[in-house]
Design an enzyme around this catalytic site. Structure first.
Site, mmCIF file in Angstrom:
data_model
loop_
_atom_site.group_PDB
_atom_site.id
_atom_site.type_symbol
_atom_site.label_atom_id
_atom_site.label_comp_id
_atom_site.label_asym_id
_atom_site.label_seq_id
_atom_site.Cartn_x
_atom_site.Cartn_y
_atom_site.Cartn_z
ATOM 1 N N CYS A 61 52.005 30.650 4.096
ATOM 2 C CA CYS A 61 51.603 30.977 5.538
ATOM 3 C C CYS A 61 52.085 29.560 6.469
ATOM 4 O O CYS A 61 52.673 29.547 7.461
ATOM 5 C CB CYS A 61 50.219 31.127 5.524
ATOM 6 N N CYS A 96 42.599 34.858 4.232
ATOM 7 C CA CYS A 96 42.363 35.642 5.488
ATOM 8 C C CYS A 96 42.510 37.118 5.204
ATOM 9 O O CYS A 96 41.816 37.797 5.721
ATOM 10 C CB CYS A 96 43.340 35.228 6.628
#
Length: 381
Positions: free
Chosen positions: A121, A218
């Site tokens: 990410c 997440c």
């Protein structure tokens, strides 16, 4: 006779101009760290632009506690921007995030690896796509709330471990490219504790001063990787056999995706000496177990290497460094032998247990704080 031109002092972000003339994009997750960065820079008079990324389904995010970039976090980031008086925007990166991070996570897990999606990410979304957005907005730099330090060396910008060893995030940022590092800033890296960060949040009157830190990946509710993989790849949890290193079949399992190298608990094969997962054979659907000593590894093959040294990676036959093969482990001394510009064999001077494909192998200065880069472990032993 020509007069010497007066030197212009650098501002706190390293630019030879006033803060008000320096635009900085702050990546805001909605947590206390990035909020403090934005508030601090705004208080110093910088031209701050806050950006929050919506990375996955907004509705699902609202129902999940403890995750970054969720609906609640977007709201919190917006409130901080309103309090401090700078513009804030939300960008829909859901498709980019799925293509760049989630899909690879699922495929890697199905292949028997133990991926680290937070690194991907940072590498592919925050420090690539968002950084390009910052440049499109004519920002002079991009700042984040990561706990890591950037120093200007004699040759170029250098990446160093955070002052707070307990908060250091260098393992998750090893793949930062040099051109990205030139543009990035990490204003929290010098702080000695999270308590200092929270004290700054209270100083600025931020509504997130006491907000808990996010704990999970997440998009992985409650840390259950397997449930996410089953949702993304239906039929992935095919049953198979638990096999001892000596070939004895010890039992059945409900899917290789439920296991990781080094795992001891939850094997369901009691009645013997303590056994650990030492390898996952996806093709045969075997979870291979053995005694703890079978986990010990000295040779680690690494690829996709990102090198941040001053000399070319291949300019030496070997590099004497410290390496970290898990985010929770301390760096240990090793010898890195380049095989190409992006591949190497790492020899650990003392064996490590639970070295798993899909994890990162991060290179550090042996005596000091500098990060030399790192790569991805790609094959188990």
């Amino acid at each position: 006779m020509a007069l010497d031109t007066p030197k212009t002092e650098l501002n706190s972000l390293g630019f030879a101009k006033a803060p008000k003339d320096t635009r900085v994009l702050v990546a805001m997750s909605g947590g206390v760290d990035s909020s403090v960065v934005a508030a601090q820079l705004a208080s110093e008079g910088y031209d701050v632009v806050g950006i929050t990324l919506q990375l996955y389904d907004h509705g699902a995010a609202l129902a999940k506690k403890g995750a970054c970039c969720a609906g609640r976090d977007i709201h919190d980031a917006r409130r901080v921007a309103e309090e401090m008086g700078f513009p804030h925007y939300v960008l829909d990166y859901e498709n980019k995030f799925r293509e760049s991070v989630i899909d690879e996570f699922a495929d890697s897990y199905l292949a028997g690896a133990t991926p680290v999606p937070c690194i991907r990410c940072n590498e592919r979304v925050k420090f690539r796509d968002l950084l390009e957005t910052a440049k499109d907005l004519d920002a002079d730099c991009m700042a984040t709330g990561h706990y890591i330090q950037r120093f200007m060396g004699s040759e170029k910008a250098e990446l160093h471990k955070a002052a707070d060893g307990d908060r250091d995030q260098s393992y998750f940022l090893f793949s930062t490219k040099q051109e990205q590092l030139d543009y990035l800033r990490f204003p929290l890296g010098h702080l000695r504790s999270k308590a200092e960060t929270r004290e700054l949040a209270r100083k600025f009157g931020l509504p997130v001063a006491d907000k808990p830190d996010s704990q999970d990946i997440c998009f992985v509710p409650n840390g259950s990787y397997a449930s996410v993989i089953e949702k993304l790849r239906p039929g992935a949890a095919d049953p198979g056999q638990i096999v001892h290193l000596d070939g004895e079949v010890l039992g059945e399992h409900k899917g290789v995706i439920h296991y990781t190298v080094g795992q001891r608990r939850g094997l369901g094969i009691g009645g013997r000496e303590p056994l650990y997962v030492v390898k996952l054979d996806v093709d045969k659907k075997h979870v291979i177990v053995g005694p703890k000593e079978a986990l010990a590894t000295r040779k680690v093959p690494v690829r996709e290497i990102n090198w941040l040294g001053d000399e070319p990676f291949e300019s030496r036959e070997e590099w004497h460094v410290s390496v970290r093969v898990r985010s929770t482990r301390a760096p240990k001394e090793a010898i890195v032998r380049p095989l190409s510009a992006t591949e190497a064999e790492v020899e650990l001077l003392s064996p490590e247990e639970g070295v798993a494909p899909g994890q990162a192998c991060v290179f550090y200065e042996t005596e000091g704080t500098r990060i030399w880069g790192g790569g991805w472990i790609w094959r188990g032993y």
